[in-house]
Design a protein around this motif. Structure first.
Motif, mmCIF file in Angstrom:
data_model
loop_
_atom_site.group_PDB
_atom_site.id
_atom_site.type_symbol
_atom_site.label_atom_id
_atom_site.label_comp_id
_atom_site.label_asym_id
_atom_site.label_seq_id
_atom_site.Cartn_x
_atom_site.Cartn_y
_atom_site.Cartn_z
ATOM 1 N N ASP A 74 -2.977 -10.540 -8.415
ATOM 2 C CA ASP A 74 -4.369 -10.079 -8.415
ATOM 3 C C ASP A 74 -4.659 -9.162 -7.232
ATOM 4 O OD1 ASP A 74 -4.812 -11.489 -10.727
ATOM 5 O OD2 ASP A 74 -5.752 -13.208 -9.718
ATOM 6 N N ALA A 75 -4.115 -9.490 -6.057
ATOM 7 C CA ALA A 75 -4.310 -8.634 -4.883
ATOM 8 C C ALA A 75 -3.649 -7.269 -5.090
ATOM 9 C CB ALA A 75 -3.735 -9.313 -3.644
ATOM 10 N N LEU A 76 -2.488 -7.270 -5.717
ATOM 11 C CA LEU A 76 -1.809 -6.004 -6.007
ATOM 12 C C LEU A 76 -2.594 -5.192 -7.033
ATOM 13 C CD1 LEU A 76 0.705 -4.336 -5.364
ATOM 14 C CD2 LEU A 76 1.864 -5.533 -7.206
ATOM 15 N N ARG A 77 -3.148 -5.864 -8.032
ATOM 16 C CA ARG A 77 -3.985 -5.171 -9.028
ATOM 17 C C ARG A 77 -5.195 -4.523 -8.373
ATOM 18 N NH1 ARG A 77 -4.139 -9.728 -13.449
ATOM 19 N NH2 ARG A 77 -2.204 -9.260 -14.528
ATOM 20 N N GLU A 78 -5.816 -5.247 -7.448
ATOM 21 C CA GLU A 78 -6.990 -4.714 -6.749
ATOM 22 C C GLU A 78 -6.616 -3.483 -5.925
ATOM 23 O OE1 GLU A 78 -10.839 -4.166 -5.539
ATOM 24 O OE2 GLU A 78 -10.072 -5.440 -7.141
ATOM 25 N N LEU A 79 -5.495 -3.561 -5.228
ATOM 26 C CA LEU A 79 -5.021 -2.416 -4.455
ATOM 27 C C LEU A 79 -4.735 -1.227 -5.367
ATOM 28 C CD1 LEU A 79 -4.041 -1.246 -1.728
ATOM 29 C CD2 LEU A 79 -1.795 -2.178 -2.278
ATOM 30 N N CYS A 80 -4.116 -1.486 -6.494
ATOM 31 C CA CYS A 80 -3.825 -0.418 -7.455
ATOM 32 C C CYS A 80 -5.103 0.183 -8.024
ATOM 33 C CB CYS A 80 -2.946 -0.941 -8.588
ATOM 34 S SG CYS A 80 -1.266 -1.287 -8.097
ATOM 35 N N LYS A 88 0.842 -1.199 0.000
ATOM 36 C CA LYS A 88 0.000 0.000 0.000
ATOM 37 C C LYS A 88 0.875 1.247 0.000
ATOM 38 C CE LYS A 88 -3.818 2.265 2.224
ATOM 39 N NZ LYS A 88 -4.777 2.324 3.269
ATOM 40 N N TYR A 89 1.918 1.237 0.795
ATOM 41 C CA TYR A 89 2.852 2.354 0.823
ATOM 42 C C TYR A 89 3.563 2.498 -0.519
ATOM 43 C CZ TYR A 89 6.932 5.107 2.102
ATOM 44 O OH TYR A 89 7.912 6.045 2.140
ATOM 45 N N ALA A 90 3.994 1.374 -1.089
ATOM 46 C CA ALA A 90 4.713 1.406 -2.365
ATOM 47 C C ALA A 90 3.814 1.911 -3.495
ATOM 48 C CB ALA A 90 5.262 0.018 -2.690
ATOM 49 N N VAL A 91 2.555 1.474 -3.523
ATOM 50 C CA VAL A 91 1.619 1.925 -4.562
ATOM 51 C C VAL A 91 1.353 3.415 -4.410
ATOM 52 C CG1 VAL A 91 -0.759 1.722 -5.394
ATOM 53 C CG2 VAL A 91 0.575 -0.326 -4.913
ATOM 54 N N ASP A 92 1.191 3.881 -3.172
ATOM 55 C CA ASP A 92 0.983 5.297 -2.929
ATOM 56 C C ASP A 92 2.197 6.106 -3.383
ATOM 57 O OD1 ASP A 92 -0.456 7.557 -1.829
ATOM 58 O OD2 ASP A 92 1.039 7.534 -0.216
ATOM 59 N N TRP A 93 3.370 5.559 -3.143
ATOM 60 C CA TRP A 93 4.619 6.221 -3.547
ATOM 61 C C TRP A 93 4.712 6.324 -5.075
ATOM 62 C CZ3 TRP A 93 8.996 4.734 -6.223
ATOM 63 C CH2 TRP A 93 10.107 5.542 -6.051
ATOM 64 N N VAL A 94 4.353 5.245 -5.770
ATOM 65 C CA VAL A 94 4.398 5.249 -7.237
ATOM 66 C C VAL A 94 3.346 6.201 -7.797
ATOM 67 C CG1 VAL A 94 3.957 3.816 -9.270
ATOM 68 C CG2 VAL A 94 5.391 2.943 -7.434
ATOM 69 N N LYS A 95 2.226 6.287 -7.129
ATOM 70 C CA LYS A 95 1.136 7.158 -7.588
ATOM 71 C C LYS A 95 1.555 8.630 -7.588
ATOM 72 C CE LYS A 95 -3.589 8.404 -6.412
ATOM 73 N NZ LYS A 95 -4.676 8.181 -5.471
ATOM 74 N N ARG A 96 2.461 8.993 -6.696
ATOM 75 C CA ARG A 96 2.881 10.394 -6.583
ATOM 76 C C ARG A 96 3.485 10.938 -7.865
ATOM 77 N NH1 ARG A 96 6.363 11.021 -1.323
ATOM 78 N NH2 ARG A 96 5.749 8.999 -0.566
#
Length: 167
Positions: A80-86, A23-31
């Motif tokens: 799939d779980a990572l895709r859902e989080l993204c 979750k932290y990594a996805v938020d970081w990439v989203k920035r």
């Protein structure tokens, strides 16, 4: 120039690490408005060693098929779980799951996607840095409370953006 891509290189043995910091990594990439390409791979050597035992219930071939299919299914569940989080975070995510050498598969994905960075989950960063053309980004386990996370927050975004602009 298209949207930058960050590869998440996941060794299946570290799937619990993915849950704790993804979750932290996805938020970081989203920035910096990047896409994620997830590569979740079960190490071929581990699967091969697990398949060698023969007992009264399974032959070696049946055990190999059972373990291989189970590893691929678990790797696909992680992707799939990572895709859902993204999807919830508004980040585009694609990915693959399979069996092989995690370092080689991640470096191949970096070349194919022309990635601006790679985040290792359970893969030694030193091995990944030797094989990949993109910078290796380390994500802290303790997401917001350490000096290390502050450094990681600020430095790689600048280096990734400059790497993306140089291509």
């Amino acid at each position: 120039m298209g949207t930058p891509t960050v590869v998440f290189a996941i060794d299946l043995k570290a799937y619990d690490t993915v849950n704790s910091i993804s979750k932290y990594a996805v938020d970081w990439v989203k920035r910096f408005r990047a896409d994620i390409y997830a590569v979740c791979v079960a190490n071929r050597k581990t699967v091969k060693n697990a398949c060698l035992a023969d007992d009264e219930f399974f032959t070696v071939h049946e055990r190999k098929k059972f373990i291989t299919e189970g590893c691929i299914e678990r790797a696909q569940a992680v992707v799939d779980a990572l895709r859902e989080l993204c999807r919830k975070q508004g980040v585009r995510c694609t990915g693959i799951a399979g069996i092989g050498d995690p370092v080689l598969e991640a470096s191949k994905a970096v070349r194919e996607t022309n990635a601006v960075g790679v985040v290792p989950f359970g893969i030694p960063a030193s091995r990944l840095a030797k094989k990949c053309d993109a910078p290796v980004i380390l994500m802290p386990y303790n997401t917001r409370s350490s000096l290390y996370s502050m450094i990681i927050d600020r430095m790689p975004v600048k280096s990734l953006l400059s790497a993306a602009l140089l291509r």
